[in-house]
Design a protein around this motif. Structure first.
Motif, PDB file in Angstrom:
ATOM      1  N   ASP A  37     -11.516   4.055 -14.255  1.00 44.10           N
ATOM      2  CA  ASP A  37     -11.423   3.205 -13.075  1.00 44.10           C
ATOM      3  C   ASP A  37      -9.980   2.806 -12.798  1.00 44.10           C
ATOM      4  N   ASN A  38      -9.208   2.550 -13.851  1.00 41.73           N
ATOM      5  CA  ASN A  38      -7.819   2.147 -13.665  1.00 41.73           C
ATOM      6  C   ASN A  38      -6.919   3.318 -13.304  1.00 41.73           C
ATOM      7  N   SER A  39      -7.412   4.541 -13.439  1.00 41.68           N
ATOM      8  CA  SER A  39      -6.579   5.702 -13.155  1.00 41.68           C
ATOM      9  C   SER A  39      -6.700   6.167 -11.707  1.00 41.68           C
ATOM     10  N   LYS A  40      -7.470   5.460 -10.888  1.00 46.51           N
ATOM     11  CA  LYS A  40      -7.589   5.827  -9.479  1.00 46.51           C
ATOM     12  C   LYS A  40      -6.218   5.761  -8.810  1.00 46.51           C
ATOM     13  N   THR A  41      -5.981   6.684  -7.917  1.00 42.19           N
ATOM     14  CA  THR A  41      -4.771   6.622  -7.127  1.00 42.19           C
ATOM     15  C   THR A  41      -5.018   5.582  -6.033  1.00 42.19           C
ATOM     16  N   ARG A  42      -4.156   4.605  -5.953  1.00 37.34           N
ATOM     17  CA  ARG A  42      -4.362   3.494  -5.019  1.00 37.34           C
ATOM     18  C   ARG A  42      -3.343   3.554  -3.887  1.00 37.34           C
ATOM     19  N   TYR A  43      -3.868   3.351  -2.679  1.00 34.32           N
ATOM     20  CA  TYR A  43      -3.050   3.359  -1.465  1.00 34.32           C
ATOM     21  C   TYR A  43      -3.380   2.123  -0.647  1.00 34.32           C
ATOM     22  N   SER A  44      -2.509   1.839   0.312  1.00 34.44           N
ATOM     23  CA  SER A  44      -2.834   0.831   1.318  1.00 34.44           C
ATOM     24  C   SER A  44      -2.370   1.358   2.669  1.00 34.44           C
ATOM     25  N   VAL A  45      -3.124   1.003   3.680  1.00 28.45           N
ATOM     26  CA  VAL A  45      -2.760   1.334   5.053  1.00 28.45           C
ATOM     27  C   VAL A  45      -2.260   0.033   5.666  1.00 28.45           C
ATOM     28  N   THR A  46      -1.048   0.057   6.189  1.00 31.03           N
ATOM     29  CA  THR A  46      -0.438  -1.138   6.759  1.00 31.03           C
ATOM     30  C   THR A  46      -0.157  -0.916   8.237  1.00 31.03           C
ATOM     31  N   PHE A  47      -0.472  -1.942   9.034  1.00 28.63           N
ATOM     32  CA  PHE A  47      -0.334  -1.872  10.493  1.00 28.63           C
ATOM     33  C   PHE A  47       0.750  -2.858  10.931  1.00 28.63           C
ATOM     34  N   ILE A 110      10.710  -6.482   5.808  1.00 28.58           N
ATOM     35  CA  ILE A 110       9.750  -5.392   5.629  1.00 28.58           C
ATOM     36  C   ILE A 110       9.833  -4.400   6.797  1.00 28.58           C
ATOM     37  N   ALA A 111      10.091  -4.896   8.000  1.00 35.38           N
ATOM     38  CA  ALA A 111      10.265  -4.002   9.152  1.00 35.38           C
ATOM     39  C   ALA A 111      11.492  -3.113   8.944  1.00 35.38           C
ATOM     40  N   ASN A 112      12.555  -3.685   8.402  1.00 35.11           N
ATOM     41  CA  ASN A 112      13.761  -2.901   8.116  1.00 35.11           C
ATOM     42  C   ASN A 112      13.524  -1.916   6.971  1.00 35.11           C
ATOM     43  N   LYS A 113      12.771  -2.333   5.960  1.00 35.89           N
ATOM     44  CA  LYS A 113      12.494  -1.468   4.811  1.00 35.89           C
ATOM     45  C   LYS A 113      11.849  -0.159   5.258  1.00 35.89           C
ATOM     46  N   TYR A 114      10.919  -0.241   6.206  1.00 33.08           N
ATOM     47  CA  TYR A 114      10.220   0.960   6.672  1.00 33.08           C
ATOM     48  C   TYR A 114      10.820   1.529   7.953  1.00 33.08           C
ATOM     49  N   ASN A 115      11.982   0.969   8.360  1.00 35.21           N
ATOM     50  CA  ASN A 115      12.729   1.489   9.511  1.00 35.21           C
ATOM     51  C   ASN A 115      11.854   1.586  10.768  1.00 35.21           C
ATOM     52  N   ILE A 116      11.169   0.496  11.080  1.00 37.46           N
ATOM     53  CA  ILE A 116      10.244   0.476  12.205  1.00 37.46           C
ATOM     54  C   ILE A 116      11.016   0.262  13.499  1.00 37.46           C
ATOM     55  N   SER A 117      10.862   1.212  14.419  1.00 37.85           N
ATOM     56  CA  SER A 117      11.558   1.110  15.700  1.00 37.85           C
ATOM     57  C   SER A 117      10.587   1.114  16.881  1.00 37.85           C
ATOM     58  N   TYR A 118       9.296   1.219  16.605  1.00 35.68           N
ATOM     59  CA  TYR A 118       8.289   1.205  17.675  1.00 35.68           C
ATOM     60  C   TYR A 118       6.980   0.664  17.116  1.00 35.68           C
ATOM     61  N   THR A 119       6.115   0.258  18.025  1.00 38.93           N
ATOM     62  CA  THR A 119       4.774  -0.184  17.642  1.00 38.93           C
ATOM     63  C   THR A 119       3.778   0.426  18.622  1.00 38.93           C
ATOM     64  N   PHE A 121       2.699   0.825  14.669  1.00 37.40           N
ATOM     65  CA  PHE A 121       3.221   1.626  13.574  1.00 37.40           C
ATOM     66  C   PHE A 121       2.246   1.483  12.416  1.00 37.40           C
ATOM     67  N   VAL A 122       1.673   2.597  11.976  1.00 38.32           N
ATOM     68  CA  VAL A 122       0.720   2.609  10.869  1.00 38.32           C
ATOM     69  C   VAL A 122       1.316   3.481   9.769  1.00 38.32           C
ATOM     70  N   VAL A 123       1.290   2.950   8.551  1.00 35.99           N
ATOM     71  CA  VAL A 123       1.899   3.670   7.434  1.00 35.99           C
ATOM     72  C   VAL A 123       0.954   3.638   6.224  1.00 35.99           C
TER      73      VAL A 123
END
Length: 164
Positions: A37-47, A110-119, A121-123
């Motif tokens: 269970d702990n070895s699952k690859t974990r992701y998040s979708v951020t908007f 956080i916006a600068n970290k992901y270089n967001i220039s438009y919305t 924006f889903v990552v």
């Protein structure tokens, strides 16, 4: 000690060893399951969005494509988004309930970290917050499925079953 007493002691010893073996097997099985269970690859979708963005509002609407996609993928992966169909867990909370307004001062870093220039924006982020993939496809459930499939192939493009 009489022969019947020796047999009783022998039987009790056998039962004790058997209980000990079964207990050891159950503990080992539990540890193996926890390890898996702990070895699952974990992701998040951020908007990321900005106030006044019509496309952002449409995309994030509770009956919109992102909500539909999140529900279908979570259902596909199993309880709580944990992979019954693949060894992956995806957290949609930052996409659905904690979307990030890029113009709020607290979100500038956080916006600068992901270089967001438009919305909108889903990552897709890995468990360390690294950018795995940015969504730039059709703003539909099928478009999102095609996008996520390139990063996580075990989630099929057909997860939306033709819904848009």
């Amino acid at each position: 000690m009489s022969p019947s007493q020796m047999r009783t002691v022998g039987h009790l010893s056998f039962v004790f060893v058997l209980v000990l073996l079964i207990g050891t097997m159950l503990i080992t099985n539990k540890k193996m399951k926890e390890s898996f269970d702990n070895s699952k690859t974990r992701y998040s979708v951020t908007f990321f969005y900005q106030e006044g963005c019509g496309h952002c509002h449409e995309f994030l609407n509770p009956s919109g494509p992102l909500a539909k996609f999140a529900k279908l993928v979570t259902s596909y992966l199993g309880k709580d988004g944990d992979g019954k169909n693949c060894n992956v867990a995806i957290d949609f909370s930052k996409a659905m309930h904690n979307a990030i307004d890029i113009h709020e001062p607290k979100n500038k870093d956080i916006a600068n970290k992901y270089n967001i220039s438009y919305t909108p924006f889903v990552v897709l982020l890995d468990s360390d917050g690294n950018n795995i993939s940015e969504f730039n496809g059709s703003r539909s459930c099928d478009g999102l499925a095609k996008w996520i499939n390139t990063a996580i192939p075990c989630i099929p493009q057909s997860v939306c079953n033709g819904s848009s």
